[in-house]
Design a protein around this motif. Structure first.
Motif, PDB file in Angstrom:
ATOM      1  N   ALA A   1       0.831  -1.208   0.000  1.00 30.74           N
ATOM      2  CA  ALA A   1       0.000   0.000   0.000  1.00 30.74           C
ATOM      3  C   ALA A   1       0.868   1.262   0.000  1.00 30.74           C
ATOM      4  O   ALA A   1       0.581   2.225  -0.708  1.00 30.74           O
ATOM      5  N   VAL A   2       1.941   1.232   0.786  1.00 30.04           N
ATOM      6  CA  VAL A   2       2.863   2.383   0.829  1.00 30.04           C
ATOM      7  C   VAL A   2       3.519   2.586  -0.532  1.00 30.04           C
ATOM      8  O   VAL A   2       3.624   3.706  -1.031  1.00 30.04           O
ATOM      9  N   LYS A   3       3.937   1.475  -1.162  1.00 29.71           N
ATOM     10  CA  LYS A   3       4.586   1.568  -2.478  1.00 29.71           C
ATOM     11  C   LYS A   3       3.608   2.100  -3.522  1.00 29.71           C
ATOM     12  O   LYS A   3       3.960   2.935  -4.346  1.00 29.71           O
ATOM     13  N   LYS A   4       2.350   1.618  -3.481  1.00 33.87           N
ATOM     14  CA  LYS A   4       1.357   2.095  -4.445  1.00 33.87           C
ATOM     15  C   LYS A   4       1.099   3.585  -4.252  1.00 33.87           C
ATOM     16  O   LYS A   4       1.016   4.343  -5.216  1.00 33.87           O
ATOM     17  N   ALA A   5       0.983   4.003  -2.986  1.00 30.79           N
ATOM     18  CA  ALA A   5       0.766   5.429  -2.707  1.00 30.79           C
ATOM     19  C   ALA A   5       1.937   6.256  -3.227  1.00 30.79           C
ATOM     20  O   ALA A   5       1.743   7.327  -3.820  1.00 30.79           O
ATOM     21  N   PHE A   6       3.160   5.751  -3.023  1.00 31.87           N
ATOM     22  CA  PHE A   6       4.339   6.472  -3.514  1.00 31.87           C
ATOM     23  C   PHE A   6       4.359   6.502  -5.040  1.00 31.87           C
ATOM     24  O   PHE A   6       4.630   7.547  -5.639  1.00 31.87           O
ATOM     25  N   ASP A   7       4.049   5.365  -5.676  1.00 31.94           N
ATOM     26  CA  ASP A   7       4.023   5.324  -7.148  1.00 31.94           C
ATOM     27  C   ASP A   7       2.983   6.295  -7.698  1.00 31.94           C
ATOM     28  O   ASP A   7       3.231   6.991  -8.692  1.00 31.94           O
ATOM     29  N   ASP A   8       1.807   6.333  -7.042  1.00 32.38           N
ATOM     30  CA  ASP A   8       0.780   7.295  -7.465  1.00 32.38           C
ATOM     31  C   ASP A   8       1.274   8.723  -7.289  1.00 32.38           C
ATOM     32  O   ASP A   8       1.021   9.590  -8.130  1.00 32.38           O
ATOM     33  N   ALA A   9       1.991   8.970  -6.190  1.00 28.82           N
ATOM     34  CA  ALA A   9       2.527  10.306  -5.931  1.00 28.82           C
ATOM     35  C   ALA A   9       3.553  10.695  -6.997  1.00 28.82           C
ATOM     36  O   ALA A   9       3.584  11.835  -7.459  1.00 28.82           O
TER      37      ALA A   9
END
Length: 199
Positions: free
Chosen positions: A79-87
């Motif tokens: 979830a953290v990685k997805k949020a960062f990728d989206d960012a």
């Protein structure tokens, strides 16, 4: 007096006889019968098996809890990685400018505000703001205009609370057009500030 002596003798003999009869007898322990020994051994075996089963169940429970914890951590990391990728995708969005202008248009201010919030959240990210122009104008003029466009985005982000040391600017003038066309549609795409990240 004789009767008294006889009575005393009889009493003395009774007391002596009672004393001898009440002396402690030594009790000898007899060995346990085979049936009793077998029953005791069986109980000990059952107790040992119960302890082993309890230990096995505790190990299984610990393994299950560890597996659940690992799964939770993996899901959290994903979830953290997805949020960062989206960012990162959001940070990469460009800002476009009017002809011969370096003013941030009203429609791009919310986008820059989002970029500022993301940069404040992910303090390991730094950004290079690249300024571009369309093909019209001299090379020197377009390099200077590209720098002013990059600086306008830079200053806007600093006003929104991004640390200046996390930002840098560069101008490419009319180099690297998004659209190689020679019309207003192409030129509008090429007049931009582009954001390159390092992390």
């Amino acid at each position: 007096m004789r009767a008294r002596a006889i009575i005393l003798c009889v009493v003395f003999m009774l007391i002596a006889g009672l004393g001898a009869g009440c002396s402690k007898k030594q009790v000898e322990s007899s060995p346990a019968s085979p049936a009793v020994e077998e029953r005791m051994a069986d109980q000990q075996n059952k107790e040992q098996l119960r302890k082993e089963e309890q230990a096995r169940l505790e190990r299984e429970r610990a393994l299950q809890e560890q597996a659940l914890e690992d799964e939770r951590k993996a899901a959290e990391a994903a979830a953290v990685k997805k949020a960062f990728d989206d960012a990162v995708v959001e940070l990469g969005n460009m800002v476009h400018f009017d002809f011969d202008s370096f003013e941030i248009k009203q429609e791009y201010r919310p986008l820059l505000q989002q970029k500022a919030e993301i940069l404040k959240k992910y303090d390991n990210v730094t950004m290079v703001i690249e300024g571009y122009c369309d093909e019209r104008g001299t090379e020197e003029y377009n390099l200077a205009l590209g720098e002013r466009r990059a600086r306008a985005a830079y200053e806007f982000l600093i006003l929104l609370g991004v640390a200046p040391e996390r930002l840098s600017i560069v101008s490419f003038g009319e180099e690297d057009p998004i659209d190689p066309g020679h019309n207003e549609t192409a030129w509008a795409k090429n007049r931009r500030a582009q954001f390159r990240l390092t992390y």
